[in-house]
Write a protein that holds these residues in place. Structure first.
Motif, short mmCIF file in Angstrom:
data_model
loop_
_atom_site.label_atom_id
_atom_site.label_comp_id
_atom_site.label_asym_id
_atom_site.label_seq_id
_atom_site.Cartn_x
_atom_site.Cartn_y
_atom_site.Cartn_z
N ARG A 172 0.83 -1.21 0.00
CA ARG A 172 0.00 0.00 0.00
C ARG A 172 0.87 1.25 0.00
O ARG A 172 0.58 2.23 -0.69
CB ARG A 172 -0.95 -0.01 1.20
CG ARG A 172 -1.97 1.11 1.13
CD ARG A 172 -2.94 1.09 2.28
NE ARG A 172 -3.62 -0.19 2.37
CZ ARG A 172 -4.42 -0.54 3.38
NH1 ARG A 172 -4.65 0.31 4.38
NH2 ARG A 172 -5.00 -1.71 3.41
N PHE A 173 1.93 1.25 0.80
CA PHE A 173 2.82 2.41 0.86
C PHE A 173 3.48 2.66 -0.50
O PHE A 173 3.55 3.80 -0.96
CB PHE A 173 3.88 2.23 1.94
CG PHE A 173 4.77 3.43 2.09
CD1 PHE A 173 4.38 4.50 2.86
CD2 PHE A 173 6.00 3.48 1.45
CE1 PHE A 173 5.20 5.62 2.98
CE2 PHE A 173 6.83 4.58 1.57
CZ PHE A 173 6.42 5.65 2.33
N GLY B 165 1.60 6.86 1.03
CA GLY B 165 1.17 7.08 2.41
C GLY B 165 0.91 8.52 2.78
O GLY B 165 0.91 8.87 3.96
N ASN B 166 0.70 9.37 1.80
CA ASN B 166 0.53 10.79 2.07
C ASN B 166 -0.84 11.09 2.67
O ASN B 166 -1.84 10.45 2.32
CB ASN B 166 0.73 11.60 0.79
CG ASN B 166 2.15 11.48 0.30
OD1 ASN B 166 3.08 11.53 1.07
ND2 ASN B 166 2.31 11.30 -1.00
N LEU C 138 4.71 17.57 8.09
CA LEU C 138 5.93 18.33 8.28
C LEU C 138 7.17 17.45 8.26
O LEU C 138 8.27 17.91 7.96
CB LEU C 138 5.85 19.11 9.60
CG LEU C 138 4.64 20.05 9.71
CD1 LEU C 138 4.59 20.69 11.09
CD2 LEU C 138 4.67 21.10 8.61
N GLY C 139 6.99 16.19 8.60
CA GLY C 139 8.09 15.23 8.57
C GLY C 139 7.58 13.86 8.96
O GLY C 139 6.59 13.73 9.68
N ARG C 140 8.28 12.83 8.46
CA ARG C 140 7.89 11.46 8.79
C ARG C 140 9.16 10.62 8.85
O ARG C 140 10.03 10.74 7.99
CB ARG C 140 6.93 10.91 7.72
CG ARG C 140 6.54 9.46 7.94
CD ARG C 140 5.42 9.02 7.03
NE ARG C 140 5.72 9.22 5.62
CZ ARG C 140 4.80 9.15 4.67
NH1 ARG C 140 3.54 8.90 4.95
NH2 ARG C 140 5.13 9.34 3.40
N TRP C 141 9.24 9.77 9.89
CA TRP C 141 10.41 8.94 10.10
C TRP C 141 9.97 7.51 10.39
O TRP C 141 9.00 7.28 11.10
CB TRP C 141 11.25 9.47 11.26
CG TRP C 141 11.76 10.85 10.99
CD1 TRP C 141 12.97 11.18 10.45
CD2 TRP C 141 11.09 12.08 11.23
NE1 TRP C 141 13.08 12.53 10.34
CE2 TRP C 141 11.92 13.13 10.81
CE3 TRP C 141 9.82 12.42 11.75
CZ2 TRP C 141 11.59 14.47 10.90
CZ3 TRP C 141 9.48 13.76 11.84
CH2 TRP C 141 10.35 14.76 11.42
N LEU D 5 -5.85 8.33 9.10
CA LEU D 5 -5.55 7.19 9.95
C LEU D 5 -6.51 6.03 9.70
O LEU D 5 -6.11 4.86 9.76
CB LEU D 5 -5.57 7.59 11.42
CG LEU D 5 -4.57 8.68 11.82
CD1 LEU D 5 -4.61 8.92 13.31
CD2 LEU D 5 -3.17 8.37 11.34
N LEU D 6 -7.75 6.33 9.39
CA LEU D 6 -8.70 5.26 9.08
C LEU D 6 -8.32 4.50 7.81
O LEU D 6 -8.59 3.31 7.69
CB LEU D 6 -10.12 5.84 8.95
CG LEU D 6 -10.77 6.23 10.27
CD1 LEU D 6 -12.03 7.05 10.01
CD2 LEU D 6 -11.07 5.01 11.11
N GLN D 7 -7.63 5.18 6.88
CA GLN D 7 -7.17 4.52 5.65
C GLN D 7 -6.13 3.44 5.95
O GLN D 7 -5.92 2.53 5.16
CB GLN D 7 -6.56 5.53 4.68
CG GLN D 7 -7.55 6.48 4.08
CD GLN D 7 -6.85 7.54 3.25
OE1 GLN D 7 -5.62 7.66 3.23
NE2 GLN D 7 -7.63 8.35 2.56
N TRP D 8 -5.46 3.56 7.11
CA TRP D 8 -4.38 2.64 7.47
C TRP D 8 -4.71 1.82 8.71
O TRP D 8 -3.90 1.00 9.15
CB TRP D 8 -3.10 3.44 7.70
CG TRP D 8 -2.58 4.04 6.44
CD1 TRP D 8 -2.90 5.28 5.93
CD2 TRP D 8 -1.71 3.44 5.51
NE1 TRP D 8 -2.26 5.46 4.72
CE2 TRP D 8 -1.51 4.34 4.45
CE3 TRP D 8 -1.05 2.21 5.46
CZ2 TRP D 8 -0.70 4.07 3.36
CZ3 TRP D 8 -0.23 1.94 4.37
CH2 TRP D 8 -0.06 2.85 3.34
#
Length: 94
Positions: A20-21, A26-27, A35-38, A62-65
């Motif tokens: 999926r990602f 995953g946007n 602003l950032g993702r790690w 969040l519901l999408q994942w």
């Protein structure tokens, strides 16, 4: 308002999450600014800092994942914002 979003992948969901990602990136939706993702190396988890004017877009994202990850979300303050809140608290406490 800024939020800290933490996620942990469900053990059986790693391959579907990868697929999926890779397909979606995953946007978040347009109403949420990332602003950032790690991503944690060696774990199926990570953290993002996002900004949203309301929580409906955040909830939709969040519901999408939600079938693949569990999430915790909390409001976030910068050092400057926290400093202002602490100064106001000290003034009110005197």
């Amino acid at each position: 308002m800024k939020f800290i979003v933490r996620w942990t992948g469900k053990p059986s969901a790693q391959q579907p999450a990868i697929e999926r990602f890779m397909k979606t990136g995953g946007n978040p939706p347009d109403s949420v600014t990332q602003l950032g993702r790690w991503h944690a190396i060696g774990e199926f988890s990570g953290v993002a800092i996002v900004e949203a004017t309301d929580t409906s877009g955040l909830a939709a994202w969040l519901l999408q994942w939600g079938d693949l990850f569990s999430f915790t979300v909390c409001p976030a303050l910068s050092d400057e914002e926290l400093g202002a809140a602490l100064a106001a608290h000290q003034t009110a406490s005197k």
